[in-house]
Design a protein around this motif. Structure first.
Motif, PDB file in Angstrom:
ATOM      1  N   THR A 123       7.760  15.559 -10.366  1.00 34.79           N
ATOM      2  CA  THR A 123       6.590  15.093 -11.207  1.00 34.79           C
ATOM      3  C   THR A 123       6.943  14.224 -12.370  1.00 34.79           C
ATOM      4  N   ASP A 124       8.314  14.561 -12.763  1.00 29.60           N
ATOM      5  CA  ASP A 124       8.733  13.668 -14.006  1.00 29.60           C
ATOM      6  C   ASP A 124       8.679  11.993 -13.497  1.00 29.60           C
ATOM      7  N   ALA A 125       9.228  12.128 -12.305  1.00 30.22           N
ATOM      8  CA  ALA A 125       9.415  10.724 -11.697  1.00 30.22           C
ATOM      9  C   ALA A 125       8.009   9.978 -11.377  1.00 30.22           C
ATOM     10  N   VAL A 126       7.363  10.747 -11.066  1.00 26.62           N
ATOM     11  CA  VAL A 126       5.929  10.471 -10.679  1.00 26.62           C
ATOM     12  C   VAL A 126       5.070   9.904 -12.187  1.00 26.62           C
ATOM     13  N   GLY A 127       5.272  10.641 -12.962  1.00 26.86           N
ATOM     14  CA  GLY A 127       4.553  10.436 -14.422  1.00 26.86           C
ATOM     15  C   GLY A 127       5.284   9.157 -15.121  1.00 26.86           C
ATOM     16  N   ALA A 128       6.496   8.993 -14.969  1.00 22.90           N
ATOM     17  CA  ALA A 128       7.262   7.974 -15.449  1.00 22.90           C
ATOM     18  C   ALA A 128       6.982   6.663 -14.892  1.00 22.90           C
ATOM     19  N   ASP A 129       6.773   6.619 -13.531  1.00 23.95           N
ATOM     20  CA  ASP A 129       6.462   5.651 -12.717  1.00 23.95           C
ATOM     21  C   ASP A 129       5.053   4.903 -13.265  1.00 23.95           C
ATOM     22  N   ILE A 130       4.280   5.795 -13.227  1.00 21.57           N
ATOM     23  CA  ILE A 130       2.816   5.570 -13.913  1.00 21.57           C
ATOM     24  C   ILE A 130       3.106   4.962 -15.104  1.00 21.57           C
ATOM     25  N   ALA A 131       3.685   5.739 -15.975  1.00 17.65           N
ATOM     26  CA  ALA A 131       3.733   5.261 -17.512  1.00 17.65           C
ATOM     27  C   ALA A 131       4.469   3.906 -17.472  1.00 17.65           C
ATOM     28  N   ALA A 132       5.527   3.547 -16.702  1.00 20.42           N
ATOM     29  CA  ALA A 132       5.914   2.309 -16.598  1.00 20.42           C
ATOM     30  C   ALA A 132       4.977   1.067 -16.323  1.00 20.42           C
ATOM     31  N   PRO A 158       0.889  -1.226  -0.013  1.00 26.95           N
ATOM     32  CA  PRO A 158      -0.002   0.049   0.181  1.00 26.95           C
ATOM     33  C   PRO A 158       0.639   1.252  -0.038  1.00 26.95           C
ATOM     34  N   LEU A 159       2.145   1.450  -0.034  1.00 31.18           N
ATOM     35  CA  LEU A 159       2.933   2.438   0.241  1.00 31.18           C
ATOM     36  C   LEU A 159       3.470   3.069  -1.112  1.00 31.18           C
ATOM     37  N   GLY A 160       3.440   2.374  -2.204  1.00 32.45           N
ATOM     38  CA  GLY A 160       3.677   3.068  -3.405  1.00 32.45           C
ATOM     39  C   GLY A 160       5.359   3.224  -3.564  1.00 32.45           C
ATOM     40  N   ALA A 161       6.090   2.795  -2.727  1.00 35.14           N
ATOM     41  CA  ALA A 161       7.396   3.082  -2.769  1.00 35.14           C
ATOM     42  C   ALA A 161       8.484   2.080  -3.243  1.00 35.14           C
ATOM     43  N   GLY A 162       7.894   1.238  -4.096  1.00 32.28           N
ATOM     44  CA  GLY A 162       8.850   0.432  -4.693  1.00 32.28           C
ATOM     45  C   GLY A 162       9.331   1.132  -5.940  1.00 32.28           C
ATOM     46  N   THR A 163      10.289   0.411  -6.639  1.00 32.11           N
ATOM     47  CA  THR A 163      10.970   1.138  -7.896  1.00 32.11           C
ATOM     48  C   THR A 163       9.734   0.714  -8.982  1.00 32.11           C
ATOM     49  N   SER A 164      10.167   1.770  -9.824  1.00 32.03           N
ATOM     50  CA  SER A 164       9.213   1.482 -11.115  1.00 32.03           C
ATOM     51  C   SER A 164       9.461   0.197 -11.601  1.00 32.03           C
ATOM     52  N   ALA A 176      -1.608  11.179 -13.845  1.00 25.59           N
ATOM     53  CA  ALA A 176      -2.202   9.934 -14.103  1.00 25.59           C
ATOM     54  C   ALA A 176      -2.926  10.020 -15.570  1.00 25.59           C
ATOM     55  N   LYS A 177      -3.515  11.029 -15.726  1.00 23.48           N
ATOM     56  CA  LYS A 177      -4.282  11.027 -16.984  1.00 23.48           C
ATOM     57  C   LYS A 177      -3.264  10.998 -18.408  1.00 23.48           C
ATOM     58  N   ALA A 178      -2.411  11.905 -18.088  1.00 24.93           N
ATOM     59  CA  ALA A 178      -1.293  12.048 -19.326  1.00 24.93           C
ATOM     60  C   ALA A 178      -0.613  10.858 -19.327  1.00 24.93           C
ATOM     61  N   ALA A 179      -0.285   9.986 -18.370  1.00 36.66           N
ATOM     62  CA  ALA A 179       0.323   8.646 -18.680  1.00 36.66           C
ATOM     63  C   ALA A 179      -0.624   7.607 -19.149  1.00 36.66           C
ATOM     64  N   GLY A 180      -2.050   7.969 -19.535  1.00 39.81           N
ATOM     65  CA  GLY A 180      -2.839   7.060 -20.218  1.00 39.81           C
ATOM     66  C   GLY A 180      -3.585   5.976 -19.141  1.00 39.81           C
ATOM     67  N   ALA A 181      -3.447   6.312 -17.892  1.00 39.57           N
ATOM     68  CA  ALA A 181      -4.419   5.694 -16.910  1.00 39.57           C
ATOM     69  C   ALA A 181      -5.952   5.916 -17.064  1.00 39.57           C
TER      70      ALA A 181
END
Length: 229
Positions: free
Chosen positions: A109-118, A71-77, A149-154
């Motif tokens: 924010t770039d890291a967050v977006g890349a994480d979602i995109a991965a 539940p933490l979201g703290a793993g690597t992409s 999230a929207k930009a990454a295609g979720a």
């Protein structure tokens, strides 16, 4: 168009959730039987239980759903993406991932977006819901998370894991709906245990509800009730 709150329509919005760490195979099996009986949208479980759930739901309209980086979201992409790909290979049709909350708080924010995109790239063909853990964010951070999230295609943004300091609120659902617009999904999750709360979330803009109390909620819903927005 009025939103229907009759039991069947309401059940179709519910991800029937069993994410507690001590969930047994028997309990997961019971959850699948309940979902099939009542027509819930999905059964949401930890990755280790996806194959069992997918087998039990095979041939039905109820989907297998799993959580990633939970539940933490703290793993690597890299690990999140591998976890998502494995869950889809095991039969998950829907994936609920937790963002890198710390990176968002840092303003990376770039890291967050890349994480979602991965994760998006790893689970093409599955529905992707992005958990922003709204209780830990400022309103501006919530808006930023929704945009990323929207930009990454979720396919959805989701309020909460249910394992942090708070769950879904009507205000957060309304904020998220305003940010993503009318076409993207918004999932409210965490603390939704009654029809009154479920109705409030839907009226605020939720198109999916995550709850372990789905049977109690639809049990309160009167047949033929079509009041709402």
């Amino acid at each position: 168009m009025a939103q229907s709150f009759d039991p069947k329509s309401l059940a179709s919005l519910i991800d029937h959730t069993i994410l507690k760490p001590d969930a047994t195979t028997a309990q997961v099996t019971t959850a699948c039987e309940q979902a099939l009986r009542h027509g819930f949208k999905s059964v949401c479980v930890n990755p280790v239980q996806v194959r069992t759930v997918a087998g039990l739901l095979a041939g039905s309209d109820v989907r297998a759903c799993s959580v990633i980086g939970f539940p933490l979201g703290a793993g690597t992409s890299r690990i999140k993406a591998a976890e998502a790909a494995a869950a889809v290979a095991d039969g998950a049709a829907e994936i609920d991932m937790v963002i890198d909350i710390g990176a968002l708080k840092d303003g990376r924010t770039d890291a967050v977006g890349a994480d979602i995109a991965a994760v998006r790239d790893a689970c093409r063909g599955a529905v992707l819901k992005v958990i922003i853990e709204a209780c830990l964010l400022t309103d501006d951070e919530k808006r930023t998370a929704c945009r990323l999230a929207k930009a990454a295609g979720a396919d959805f943004v989701k309020t909460s894991t249910g394992f942090s300091t708070g769950g879904a609120t009507r205000a957060d659902v309304a904020l998220m709906r305003a940010e993503v617009g009318p076409d993207m999904g918004v999932k409210a999750s965490g603390g939704i245990r009654t029809l009154e709360v479920a109705r409030a979330m839907i009226e605020a803009g939720a198109t999916r509800l995550g709850t372990s109390s789905g049977i109690a909620i639809i049990g309160e819903a009167p047949a033929g009730d079509a009041s709402g927005p």
